[in-house]
Design a protein around this motif. Structure first.
Motif, short mmCIF file in Angstrom:
data_model
loop_
_atom_site.label_atom_id
_atom_site.label_comp_id
_atom_site.label_asym_id
_atom_site.label_seq_id
_atom_site.Cartn_x
_atom_site.Cartn_y
_atom_site.Cartn_z
N GLY A 149 -50.11 9.67 24.01
CA GLY A 149 -49.79 10.56 22.90
C GLY A 149 -50.98 11.25 22.28
O GLY A 149 -50.94 12.45 22.01
N SER A 206 -50.08 14.98 22.75
CA SER A 206 -49.27 15.48 21.64
C SER A 206 -49.94 16.52 20.76
O SER A 206 -49.24 17.30 20.10
CB SER A 206 -48.80 14.31 20.76
OG SER A 206 -47.89 13.49 21.45
N THR A 230 -39.49 4.53 28.15
CA THR A 230 -40.91 4.51 27.79
C THR A 230 -41.78 4.29 29.03
O THR A 230 -42.78 4.99 29.24
CB THR A 230 -41.18 3.39 26.77
OG1 THR A 230 -40.43 3.65 25.58
CG2 THR A 230 -42.66 3.30 26.43
N TYR A 235 -42.18 14.68 15.22
CA TYR A 235 -41.71 14.00 16.43
C TYR A 235 -42.86 13.75 17.40
O TYR A 235 -42.96 12.68 18.01
CB TYR A 235 -40.64 14.84 17.14
CG TYR A 235 -39.23 14.51 16.73
CD1 TYR A 235 -38.67 13.28 17.01
CD2 TYR A 235 -38.45 15.44 16.06
CE1 TYR A 235 -37.38 12.98 16.63
CE2 TYR A 235 -37.16 15.16 15.67
CZ TYR A 235 -36.63 13.92 15.96
OH TYR A 235 -35.35 13.62 15.58
N TRP A 256 -44.20 10.04 18.58
CA TRP A 256 -44.36 9.62 19.97
C TRP A 256 -45.76 9.04 20.19
O TRP A 256 -45.93 8.02 20.85
CB TRP A 256 -44.12 10.78 20.92
CG TRP A 256 -44.70 10.55 22.28
CD1 TRP A 256 -45.76 11.20 22.85
CD2 TRP A 256 -44.29 9.56 23.24
NE1 TRP A 256 -46.02 10.69 24.10
CE2 TRP A 256 -45.14 9.68 24.36
CE3 TRP A 256 -43.29 8.59 23.25
CZ2 TRP A 256 -45.01 8.87 25.48
CZ3 TRP A 256 -43.17 7.78 24.37
CH2 TRP A 256 -44.02 7.92 25.46
N SER A 291 -45.90 5.66 18.82
CA SER A 291 -44.86 4.78 19.34
C SER A 291 -45.47 3.47 19.85
O SER A 291 -46.48 3.47 20.56
CB SER A 291 -44.12 5.47 20.49
OG SER A 291 -43.14 4.62 21.04
N ARG A 343 -40.09 15.66 28.77
CA ARG A 343 -39.64 16.12 27.46
C ARG A 343 -38.28 15.54 27.08
O ARG A 343 -38.06 15.13 25.95
CB ARG A 343 -39.61 17.65 27.43
CG ARG A 343 -41.00 18.28 27.52
CD ARG A 343 -40.95 19.79 27.38
NE ARG A 343 -42.27 20.36 27.50
CZ ARG A 343 -43.13 20.50 26.51
NH1 ARG A 343 -42.77 20.11 25.29
NH2 ARG A 343 -44.32 21.04 26.69
N VAL A 381 -38.71 11.79 26.18
CA VAL A 381 -39.37 11.55 24.89
C VAL A 381 -38.36 11.63 23.75
O VAL A 381 -38.33 10.77 22.86
CB VAL A 381 -40.52 12.56 24.68
CG1 VAL A 381 -40.97 12.56 23.23
CG2 VAL A 381 -41.70 12.20 25.57
N THR A 382 -37.54 12.67 23.75
CA THR A 382 -36.53 12.82 22.69
C THR A 382 -35.51 11.70 22.74
O THR A 382 -35.13 11.12 21.71
CB THR A 382 -35.82 14.18 22.82
OG1 THR A 382 -36.80 15.22 22.80
CG2 THR A 382 -34.84 14.39 21.68
N ASN A 423 -35.88 8.70 23.97
CA ASN A 423 -36.54 7.47 23.57
C ASN A 423 -36.67 7.39 22.04
O ASN A 423 -36.40 6.35 21.44
CB ASN A 423 -37.92 7.41 24.21
CG ASN A 423 -38.70 6.18 23.81
OD1 ASN A 423 -38.50 5.11 24.34
ND2 ASN A 423 -39.63 6.33 22.88
N GLY A 424 -37.05 8.51 21.42
CA GLY A 424 -37.21 8.52 19.98
C GLY A 424 -35.91 8.27 19.24
O GLY A 424 -35.87 7.52 18.25
N GLU A 426 -35.01 4.49 19.61
CA GLU A 426 -35.89 3.61 18.82
C GLU A 426 -35.60 3.72 17.34
O GLU A 426 -35.36 2.71 16.66
CB GLU A 426 -37.36 3.98 19.08
CG GLU A 426 -37.96 3.36 20.31
CD GLU A 426 -39.46 3.51 20.33
OE1 GLU A 426 -40.13 2.56 20.75
OE2 GLU A 426 -39.96 4.57 19.91
#
Length: 551
Positions: free
Chosen positions: A86, A90, A163, A293, A297, A300, A463, A466-467, A469-470, A473
């Motif tokens: 990240g 990021s 992840t 966001y 990440w 995370s 991509r 990632v969304t 996963n977020g 979580e």
């Protein structure tokens, strides 16, 4: 009778009025939980059975793993997991959605504070309600068996495999990016190499807990080296510029010629421009939340220390210590690294790249050093892979010990089914008269995690994962921290060896609730998939309960 009072009364014949963490003949331990033996009721007693089962999960003496880890091990695991891809990937996305470099740094700070408030509340739960599996026992205690199961199910079949898939993909893409290949992420050769990386890391975690933690400590060192290299490069440029020797050696003069908080148009990777003039509050908030966001990440993994609380020798002291040293260290590293990016690169370049560190080092020192930077970043990602794989196996073990997953996944030390003489309540390694197993790694659980992660690698992309996963979580992070607030009101007398100010969980609940709702609105496809995962999980839960009630 109030729940808090029930924790301090003698057990009655009515199962529904029994202590939530106690069974027949239960007694409270110094940490405020009960040691208990439960039986399996059927029919109308199923609800009480779910409460009684929580006692076995929460009992610290029922840990599958030996309590041989310390605060330094927990600190290293958090550092290893959080400082991953990240911080190196990021910044571009965050800069794209921030009107100024100063605003981007504020977003990084907010993301870190949010991670810290969540981690501190998890430490409260982890010391008040000990047990394996992280948020699983907390949600079960606060809201009931179904919520605990759904957390376990979501983490085991969705969050952790996603992840591991993301990190495996990033590892391979970092190698190809250093070679100048940036448009082949979906190619089968890349996916196969990502699976190979995943398998190697899974094998490393299958040796033993000690071997994993020692290897993890090595990767922690590489993370600090990587960030220190970026920060040092930025400091060199600053010193050279202040000494009048900057010239073309630095990445640009924006950092000292322009206002860090002055709004400026931002160039997107596709060439379009975000012009902040004329945007309304709601639109601007949308950009900021998108930037957040990216920061979330990067941060995370802040929760992962609680997943090994059952393996800490003194969790009431070691868990808060590890969290309250690791998270501030990470925040400082991230802020310093991002400030260095804005020093090393022209501000118009930061938003256009997903490999900011490699781009910055290459621009400053040349392509050769850029390749070296890519190699170091690969080692950093490998460390995050190792740490997440380490935790993923323990989640499945905790779920199997609770009865939510087949007992096969509670086996440690070897591949295969558990022996008939094995006991899940007292592991062999905890007995002083029994020879220690050569390995205490949850091999079956690691294999399950690797198989599911492979499916995500094959079917997904960076991509989308990632969304997804977020969303998975933060839905349960929100519920877990909300549960901590509920317990403060419902059970004020519950022993809490660590208790942060109430504003800390309150802040997390408000911000994480916004993150979840916004994510569901703006990513409906991923939200629908997550709802499907929950639906399948509930069917699995119901079938398993019916099966055992009929036996």
């Amino acid at each position: 009778m109030a729940p808090s009072a029930r924790l301090h009364t003698q057990q009655t014949d009515d199962p529904a009025s029994q202590p939530l963490l106690g069974g027949s003949g239960s007694h409270r331990s110094p940490l405020g939980y009960a040691a208990t033996t439960t039986t399996t009721p059927s029919g109308a007693d199923a609800g009480a059975h779910g409460q009684q089962q929580a006692a076995a999960t929460a009992d610290a003496s029922a840990s599958t793993f030996t309590r041989n880890l310390g605060a330094l091990d927990a600190f290293a695991i958090v550092i290893s997991i959080v400082i991953g891809s990240g911080i190196f990937t990021s910044p571009g996305a965050i800069d794209t959605n921030s009107p100024s470099p100063g605003a981007a740094l504020v977003v990084w700070l907010i993301g870190g504070v949010l991670a810290w408030t969540g981690a501190a509340t998890m430490a409260e739960l982890g010391t008040a309600i000990p047990g394996e599996g992280g948020v699983q026992p907390y949600l079960r205690y606060c809201f009931g068996d179904v919520f605990g199961f759904l957390a376990a199910w979501t983490w085991i079949v969705a969050v952790m495999p996603a992840t591991l898939a993301i990190l495996s993909i990033v590892f391979v893409e970092s190698i190809f990016t250093a070679q100048g290949v940036t448009d082949q992420a979906g190619h089968w050769s890349h996916k196969i190499l990502s699976v190979v990386v995943l398998v190697v890391v899974s094998l490393a975690n299958s040796i033993s807990t000690k071997a994993s933690t020692r290897l993890n400590n090595f990767f922690v060192g590489t993370k600090f080296v990587a960030i220190a290299g970026v920060v040092l490069a930025g400091l060199v440029v600053v010193i050279m510029q202040l000494a009048g020797a900057g010239g073309d050696a630095d990445g640009g003069n924006d950092w000292h010629e322009r206002n860090w908080f002055h709004t400026r148009p931002v160039v997107n990777p596709d060439g379009s421009i975000n012009d902040w003039q004329g945007l309304g509050t709601w639109q601007l908030l949308g950009f900021y939340s998108t930037a957040l966001y990216g920061a979330l990440w990067a941060y995370s993994g802040w929760d992962k220390a609680v997943y090994i609380s059952a393996e800490l020798s003194a969790p009431a002291k070691q868990l808060p210590l590890a969290i309250n040293t690791a998270i501030p260290t990470i925040i400082a590293c991230f802020l310093a690294a991002n400030a260095a990016y804005y020093v090393l690169l022209p501000w118009g370049v930061v938003s256009t790249t997903d490999s900011v560190a490699v781009t910055a080092i290459t621009r400053l020192l040349g392509r050769g050093f850029g390749i070296v930077a890519a190699i170091v970043i690969c080692l950093v990602v490998a460390g995050s892979l190792l740490g997440n794989s380490f935790v993923a196996g323990r989640m499945a073990v905790a779920a199997a010990n609770t009865g939510w997953f087949p007992r096969l996944f509670s086996v440690v030390g070897h591949v295969g089914v558990p022996s008939k003489s094995s006991s899940q309540d007292v592991p062999a390694s905890s007995s002083p008269t029994t020879k220690k197993e050569p390995s205490d790694a949850p091999v079956n659980a690691i294999i399950l995690s690797a198989i599911l992660s492979t499916l995500y690698i094959v079917l997904g992309n960076f991509r989308v994962l990632v969304t997804f996963n977020g969303l998975g979580e933060y839905t349960f992070f929100f519920l877990a921290v909300l549960g901590a607030l509920v317990l403060r009101w419902r059970e004020p007398e519950l022993e809490r060896p660590y208790k942060p100010l109430v504003v800390i969980p309150a802040v997390f609940v408000v911000v994480s609730g916004f993150v979840v709702v916004r994510g569901a609105i703006f990513a409906p496809a991923q939200a629908a998939v997550l709802l499907g995962v929950w639906a399948v999980g509930l069917v699995f839960y119901w079938v398993r309960r019916r099966w055992f009630s009929a036996v």
